[in-house]
Write a protein that holds these residues in place. Structure first.
Motif, mmCIF file in Angstrom:
data_model
loop_
_atom_site.group_PDB
_atom_site.id
_atom_site.type_symbol
_atom_site.label_atom_id
_atom_site.label_comp_id
_atom_site.label_asym_id
_atom_site.label_seq_id
_atom_site.Cartn_x
_atom_site.Cartn_y
_atom_site.Cartn_z
ATOM 1 N N PRO A 1 0.818 -1.167 0.194
ATOM 2 C CA PRO A 1 -0.046 0.020 -0.068
ATOM 3 C C PRO A 1 0.904 1.152 -0.178
ATOM 4 O O PRO A 1 1.820 1.050 0.582
ATOM 5 C CB PRO A 1 -0.871 -0.125 1.525
ATOM 6 C CG PRO A 1 -0.883 -1.628 1.841
ATOM 7 C CD PRO A 1 0.611 -2.186 1.267
ATOM 8 N N ASN A 2 0.319 2.367 -0.581
ATOM 9 C CA ASN A 2 1.102 3.524 -0.613
ATOM 10 C C ASN A 2 0.247 4.669 -0.421
ATOM 11 O O ASN A 2 -1.318 4.510 -0.472
ATOM 12 C CB ASN A 2 1.860 3.643 -1.692
ATOM 13 C CG ASN A 2 1.124 3.667 -3.199
ATOM 14 O OD1 ASN A 2 0.226 4.577 -3.299
ATOM 15 N ND2 ASN A 2 1.406 2.778 -4.169
ATOM 16 N N ASP A 3 0.599 6.117 -0.112
ATOM 17 C CA ASP A 3 -0.247 7.182 0.134
ATOM 18 C C ASP A 3 -1.418 7.350 -1.173
ATOM 19 O O ASP A 3 -2.462 8.003 -0.781
ATOM 20 C CB ASP A 3 0.602 8.314 0.061
ATOM 21 C CG ASP A 3 1.442 8.198 1.341
ATOM 22 O OD1 ASP A 3 1.531 7.474 2.138
ATOM 23 O OD2 ASP A 3 2.212 9.271 1.614
ATOM 24 N N SER A 4 -1.126 6.984 -2.335
ATOM 25 C CA SER A 4 -2.087 7.153 -3.378
ATOM 26 C C SER A 4 -3.077 6.138 -3.278
ATOM 27 O O SER A 4 -4.291 6.404 -4.131
ATOM 28 C CB SER A 4 -1.434 7.136 -4.730
ATOM 29 O OG SER A 4 -1.094 5.709 -5.022
ATOM 30 N N TRP A 5 -3.162 5.195 -2.508
ATOM 31 C CA TRP A 5 -4.205 4.089 -2.519
ATOM 32 C C TRP A 5 -5.767 4.754 -2.078
ATOM 33 O O TRP A 5 -5.670 5.640 -1.329
ATOM 34 C CB TRP A 5 -4.015 3.086 -1.692
ATOM 35 C CG TRP A 5 -3.059 1.877 -2.038
ATOM 36 C CD1 TRP A 5 -2.428 2.031 -3.193
ATOM 37 C CD2 TRP A 5 -3.149 0.443 -1.880
ATOM 38 N NE1 TRP A 5 -1.581 0.785 -3.603
ATOM 39 C CE2 TRP A 5 -2.317 -0.406 -2.894
ATOM 40 C CE3 TRP A 5 -3.857 -0.287 -0.889
ATOM 41 C CZ2 TRP A 5 -1.996 -1.518 -2.257
ATOM 42 C CZ3 TRP A 5 -3.700 -1.398 -0.772
ATOM 43 C CH2 TRP A 5 -2.579 -2.500 -1.549
ATOM 44 N N THR A 6 -6.808 4.164 -2.867
ATOM 45 C CA THR A 6 -8.264 4.475 -2.508
ATOM 46 C C THR A 6 -8.783 3.288 -2.083
ATOM 47 O O THR A 6 -8.011 2.076 -2.203
ATOM 48 C CB THR A 6 -8.732 5.053 -3.597
ATOM 49 O OG1 THR A 6 -9.004 4.311 -4.652
ATOM 50 C CG2 THR A 6 -8.020 6.318 -4.100
ATOM 51 N N TRP A 7 -10.081 3.163 -1.979
ATOM 52 C CA TRP A 7 -10.568 1.824 -1.553
ATOM 53 C C TRP A 7 -10.556 0.963 -2.919
ATOM 54 O O TRP A 7 -10.704 -0.148 -2.455
ATOM 55 C CB TRP A 7 -12.120 2.299 -1.441
ATOM 56 C CG TRP A 7 -12.551 2.935 -0.032
ATOM 57 C CD1 TRP A 7 -11.539 3.438 0.849
ATOM 58 C CD2 TRP A 7 -13.754 3.738 0.384
ATOM 59 N NE1 TRP A 7 -12.155 4.159 2.028
ATOM 60 C CE2 TRP A 7 -13.437 4.112 1.476
ATOM 61 C CE3 TRP A 7 -14.929 3.561 -0.188
ATOM 62 C CZ2 TRP A 7 -14.480 4.737 2.306
ATOM 63 C CZ3 TRP A 7 -16.012 4.178 0.497
ATOM 64 C CH2 TRP A 7 -15.685 5.000 1.796
ATOM 65 N N LYS A 8 -10.372 1.575 -3.919
ATOM 66 C CA LYS A 8 -10.441 0.737 -4.911
ATOM 67 C C LYS A 8 -9.207 -0.109 -4.945
ATOM 68 O O LYS A 8 -9.318 -1.451 -5.420
ATOM 69 C CB LYS A 8 -10.619 1.701 -6.208
ATOM 70 C CG LYS A 8 -10.462 1.036 -7.775
ATOM 71 C CD LYS A 8 -10.353 1.747 -8.824
ATOM 72 C CE LYS A 8 -10.194 1.097 -10.262
ATOM 73 N NZ LYS A 8 -10.323 2.203 -11.284
#
Length: 422
Positions: free
Chosen positions: A170-177
């Motif tokens: 996971p990274n800072d740009s992750w969304t629920w998608k």
């Protein structure tokens, strides 16, 4: 002179001597100008009383004309005692408040506004504290408290499971998608591994709806906003992870096991939980780290905080402010807290928390402080306990299949309208 006359003169002289040596009990100020502050707290407990003494010693060394006389109580007894002292016109000069109670005491006019003292203090820079954490202890746009310490919730993940499934961390740009896509690849029913987990309860709900632009009340808490399309979508997402995508275990599938125990057993790949679990996870037989929580339209993270407030009736406002400011942002207090693992200061200077950031696991401890930039606080109202109980009952109905997200939030809207109009 008669003996009775001599004794009378001696008595008068003794009274004069005693009066000259003692302090003015009504102000806590002695004849030499030394102020003695009454400080009431719950967070040190027995485990950190020595650290509190060290903080007081460091403060008194910098402020030789101010003494701090502290009293501790357990959290269960603290607010009853505090309320009794305030009602008896005997409030401590400075006292601790967790965020939820801070809002309650500020709304009742029990706290001193600190802005005039802050403006006069040329040695204090608000930038020394995380801006969001500092502003959290404002009420109606005015500063009524100083954040002292905090903890929060972030995304924990099992690096070994990610590596085995060939999924990027996971990274800072992750969304629920992105979280869902990863969770589907990580879920391994054959081996009892689940992709992601977060509980369905009030505390998780108010944060998760914020990740989708939702809210429970409007800003001044005069209007109920909980029954919104954003919130229905959020609660549906929380349930779909269990019932539609099967990447999160149901309560039945967890068989009474705690989510933290399942993570420690390598059965949950991603877990939203508090940073207080760092010690609990440090000896697990796999690599793990933390990341910011994915949001949908924006980030949002819990903020559990304690702060210091000054009694509105204190007669030692300047000294009280100095103590509150010292506990909130001083290098000495920050270092003592971190060295003793007694909660975290919400300071903005990384140098003050260098020792904490250098510890591992997790490697990405800076995430703990990055999460402060998107903190959310609970919508505290006077009927706080009734509100949280009511939410819990309605969310349980959804989990048990007895109500849809739409039905549950409609019920919450109706009951919450009644509570805020009481």
């Amino acid at each position: 002179m008669k003996k009775s006359g001599i004794w009378a003169i001696i008595l008068v002289l003794l009274i004069g001597i005693i009066a000259g040596c003692s302090s003015d009990q009504s102000t806590g100020t002695s004849k030499d100008g030394t102020v003695t502050l009454k400080y009431f707290a719950f967070s040190p407990g027995e485990d950190h009383e020595d650290e509190l003494k060290a903080m007081i010693a460091a403060f008194e060394k910098k402020n030789p004309k101010i003494k701090v006389d502290y009293e501790l109580a357990s959290f269960d007894d603290y607010f009853t005692k505090l309320q009794t002292q305030i009602a008896g016109n005997n409030a401590p000069d400075v006292f601790e408040l967790n965020y939820e109670n801070f809002v309650s005491y500020a709304s009742k006019g029990a706290l001193l506004e600190l802005d005039p003292l802050i403006e006069k203090d040329t040695n204090f820079n608000p930038d020394s504290i995380n801006k969001k954490a500092y502003e959290a202890f404002q009420y109606d746009g005015k500063q009524y408290g100083m954040v002292e310490s905090f903890s929060n919730v972030v995304l924990f993940y099992n690096k070994d499971l990610f590596d085995k499934a060939g999924v990027e961390y996971p990274n800072d740009s992750w969304t629920w998608k992105e979280e869902l896509a990863a969770a589907e690849k990580l879920t391994d029913k054959k081996n009892g591994v689940w992709g992601t987990y977060s509980p369905v309860q009030f505390w998780e709900f108010y944060k998760t709806i914020a990740q989708n632009g939702g809210s429970i009340l409007n800003e001044d808490k005069t209007e109920v906003t909980v029954n919104s399309p954003e919130n229905v979508e959020t609660l549906t997402w929380m349930m779909d992870k269990m019932n539609k995508y099967h990447v999160t275990p149901t309560e039945k599938e967890m068989s009474g096991q705690a989510n933290e125990d399942l993570f420690k057993a390598g059965k949950i790949a991603m877990l939203r939980t508090g940073i207080w679990m760092f010690d609990g996870f440090k000896d697990v037989p796999f690599k793990w780290d933390i990341a910011l929580e994915p949001g949908n339209t924006q980030k949002a993270h819990h903020f559990f905080a304690n702060g210091l407030a000054v009694s509105k009736k204190t007669k030692n406002a300047e000294a009280a402010w100095k103590w509150a400011q010292f506990m909130s942002s001083s290098e000495e207090a920050a270092k003592i807290r971190i060295d003793s693992a007694w909660e975290l200061p919400a300071v903005s200077n990384d140098a003050l928390v260098k020792g904490y950031l250098e510890k591992s696991p997790p490697e990405s401890r800076d995430v703990v402080f990055k999460a402060l930039d998107t903190l959310v606080v609970p919508p505290v109202i006077e009927e706080w306990s009734k509100m949280t109980d009511m939410f819990g009952k309605e969310l349980d109905k959804v989990k048990l299949g007895q109500a849809t997200p739409e039905e549950a939030l409609k019920n919450v809207e109706k009951e919450l309208n009644t509570l805020i109009k009481k």
